[in-house]
Enzyme design. Structure first.
Site, mmCIF file in Angstrom:
data_model
loop_
_atom_site.group_PDB
_atom_site.id
_atom_site.type_symbol
_atom_site.label_atom_id
_atom_site.label_comp_id
_atom_site.label_asym_id
_atom_site.label_seq_id
_atom_site.Cartn_x
_atom_site.Cartn_y
_atom_site.Cartn_z
ATOM 1 N N LEU A 183 -17.162 -3.876 2.739
ATOM 2 C CA LEU A 183 -18.437 -3.338 2.030
ATOM 3 C C LEU A 183 -18.580 -3.801 0.633
ATOM 4 O O LEU A 183 -19.334 -2.915 0.021
ATOM 5 C CB LEU A 183 -18.295 -1.879 2.408
ATOM 6 C CG LEU A 183 -18.059 -1.397 3.858
ATOM 7 C CD1 LEU A 183 -17.691 0.178 3.933
ATOM 8 C CD2 LEU A 183 -19.262 -1.993 4.891
ATOM 9 N N LYS A 223 1.771 -6.786 6.108
ATOM 10 C CA LYS A 223 1.714 -7.687 5.368
ATOM 11 C C LYS A 223 3.014 -8.006 4.591
ATOM 12 O O LYS A 223 3.508 -6.982 3.901
ATOM 13 C CB LYS A 223 0.474 -7.775 4.605
ATOM 14 C CG LYS A 223 -0.612 -7.603 5.233
ATOM 15 C CD LYS A 223 -1.989 -7.667 4.234
ATOM 16 C CE LYS A 223 -3.246 -7.039 4.856
ATOM 17 N NZ LYS A 223 -3.295 -5.963 4.774
ATOM 18 N N TYR A 228 0.722 -1.194 -0.035
ATOM 19 C CA TYR A 228 -0.134 -0.061 0.023
ATOM 20 C C TYR A 228 0.856 1.214 0.117
ATOM 21 O O TYR A 228 0.380 2.395 -0.137
ATOM 22 C CB TYR A 228 -1.009 -0.059 1.161
ATOM 23 C CG TYR A 228 -1.681 -1.359 1.514
ATOM 24 C CD1 TYR A 228 -2.040 -2.270 0.383
ATOM 25 C CD2 TYR A 228 -2.373 -1.500 2.596
ATOM 26 C CE1 TYR A 228 -2.902 -3.026 0.521
ATOM 27 C CE2 TYR A 228 -3.024 -2.732 2.732
ATOM 28 C CZ TYR A 228 -3.294 -3.412 1.696
ATOM 29 O OH TYR A 228 -4.024 -4.544 1.912
ATOM 30 N N ASN A 278 -19.361 3.800 10.441
ATOM 31 C CA ASN A 278 -19.091 2.382 10.383
ATOM 32 C C ASN A 278 -18.678 1.803 11.737
ATOM 33 O O ASN A 278 -18.626 0.672 11.796
ATOM 34 C CB ASN A 278 -17.799 2.096 9.473
ATOM 35 C CG ASN A 278 -18.091 2.579 8.046
ATOM 36 O OD1 ASN A 278 -19.442 2.552 7.727
ATOM 37 N ND2 ASN A 278 -17.208 2.865 6.970
ATOM 38 N N HIS A 326 0.846 -11.958 2.562
ATOM 39 C CA HIS A 326 -0.064 -11.382 1.785
ATOM 40 C C HIS A 326 -0.909 -12.211 0.948
ATOM 41 O O HIS A 326 -2.087 -12.212 0.745
ATOM 42 C CB HIS A 326 0.301 -10.233 1.112
ATOM 43 C CG HIS A 326 -0.565 -9.084 0.836
ATOM 44 N ND1 HIS A 326 -0.230 -7.739 0.915
ATOM 45 C CD2 HIS A 326 -2.048 -8.910 0.388
ATOM 46 C CE1 HIS A 326 -1.168 -6.887 0.596
ATOM 47 N NE2 HIS A 326 -2.235 -7.727 0.508
ATOM 48 N N ARG A 338 -18.160 8.908 7.750
ATOM 49 C CA ARG A 338 -18.304 7.517 7.314
ATOM 50 C C ARG A 338 -17.641 6.554 8.403
ATOM 51 O O ARG A 338 -17.988 5.374 8.789
ATOM 52 C CB ARG A 338 -17.928 6.886 5.946
ATOM 53 C CG ARG A 338 -19.002 7.412 4.914
ATOM 54 C CD ARG A 338 -18.619 7.005 3.591
ATOM 55 N NE ARG A 338 -19.501 7.157 2.794
ATOM 56 C CZ ARG A 338 -19.465 7.224 1.487
ATOM 57 N NH1 ARG A 338 -18.357 6.941 0.705
ATOM 58 N NH2 ARG A 338 -20.373 7.207 0.643
#
Ligand code: NAP
Length: 305
Positions: free
Chosen positions: A204, A71, A43, A262, A104, A258
């Site tokens: 989601l 990861k 990422y 959540n 991963h 959000r």
């Protein structure tokens, strides 16, 4: 138990998001009470996360109050690369230990710093390292105190069996894609029986990437009906369903409102009928199929779980 971070974009370009986006999202998530941060070398946001964590720890948050997961990427499976990869994540995050380090994927890619060794014909360049050889090096990270626990991600049940049978340390977690269109009920049953925690990524259904995968989970009419009945949103129903069945969820959002939405999932309960309706939405609809590695013997999705 819930993370909220930026992930690499769907096209895997290296120009990720705007500067500071991840730093700001993690800061907002920590302010909103989130304490589980899920990241990965892939990422390319570990330095930004480290900056957000440092600021909060300088302001009084204790290291042990936050659960940080990273990861090991597919290009780092070679036994000589496991320790340096983990150490690099630790250095970038500014931490002395990780709470959890995951492999991963079960399939290894060509060794090196090109994180995406994908050929012009859309196939990943593989290497011939078996995931058990990688796992044995990950076990040494626990011995060395660099990580508190190790686990896997995107492993199917046969691959989990192999690690459970041949490993010295049991995987603490299997992180797999799971939402109402890919319920992973078999995997959950298996993990529960073996005492392994199942974590749901894309809980989601990754609505932000809808144009690429077409799985409009949050638009599902059955899910919407259940949400309306409880005065909640479809997103909250997806998360509540997982938590209620013992699955850890790691939804991502860059928006503070959000993040709060959540997290408001502990004040209602789904009925057995609601749960059955959601389970029946399963269609093995995955966002992430990692088709670049479809021809690798360890590509996990030939087996249904
Ligand atoms: N192990 C693996 O191979 C793997 C693979 C993929 C992902 N992951 C992990 O799982 C995490 C989550 O996966 P993901 O980001 O792909 O999918 P996701 O959490 O299912 O979906 C994220 C998307 O949902 C939107 N969203 C968030 N809350 C919402 C709400 N309440 N209502 C409507 N939309 C909402 C976000 O947009 P806004 O930002 O605009 O709110 C974002 O576009 C990742 O960050 C990563 O840590 C792991």
């Amino acid at each position: 138990m819930i993370s909220s971070i930026k992930e690499v974009d769907k096209s895997f370009s290296t120009s990720l998001s705007k500067d500071n986006e991840c730093y700001e999202a993690v800061t907002a998530a920590l302010d909103a009470g989130y304490r589980h941060i899920d990241t990965a070398e892939l990422y390319q946001n570990e330095k930004e996360i480290g900056r957000a964590l440092k600021e909060k720890m300088d302001a009084g948050m204790k290291r042990e109050e936050v659960f940080v997961v990273s990861k090991l990427w597919n290009t780092r499976h070679h036994p000589d690369d496991v320790l340096p990869a983990c150490q690099k994540s630790l250095d970038d995050l500014g931490l002395e230990y990780l709470d959890l380090y995951l492999m991963h994927h079960p399939f290894p890619w060509a060794r090196g710093d090109n994180l995406l060794p994908i050929n012009a014909d859309g196939k990943a360049e593989h290497s011939d390292i078996h995931f058990m050889d990688t796992w044995k090096e990950m076990e040494k990270l626990v011995d060395a105190g660099l990580v508190k626990a190790i686990g896997v991600s995107n492993f199917n049940i046969s691959q989990m069996e192999e690690v459970l049978t041949n490993g010295r340390i049991k995987p603490a977690v299997n992180q797999v894609e799971s939402h109402p269109y890919v319920t992973c009920n078999r995997m959950l049953e298996f993990c529960t029986e073996k005492g392994v925690v199942m974590t749901a990524y894309c809980p989601l259904g990754a609505p932000g990437d809808l144009k690429d995968h077409g799985l409009a989970v949050l638009e599902d009419p059955e899910l919407k009906k259940i949400a309306e009945k409880h005065g909640k949103t479809p997103a909250q129903v997806c998360l509540r369903w997982q938590v209620q069945r013992g699955v850890v969820v790691i939804p991502k959002s860059l928006r503070a409102a959000r993040m709060v939405e959540n997290s408001q999932i502990f004040d209602f309960e789904l009925s057995a009928g609601d749960v059955e309706t959601i389970n029946n939405l399963n269609r093995d609809g995955r966002v992430y199929k990692w088709e670049w590695s479809k021809d690798h013997p360890q590509w996990p999705f030939n087996e249904k779980f």
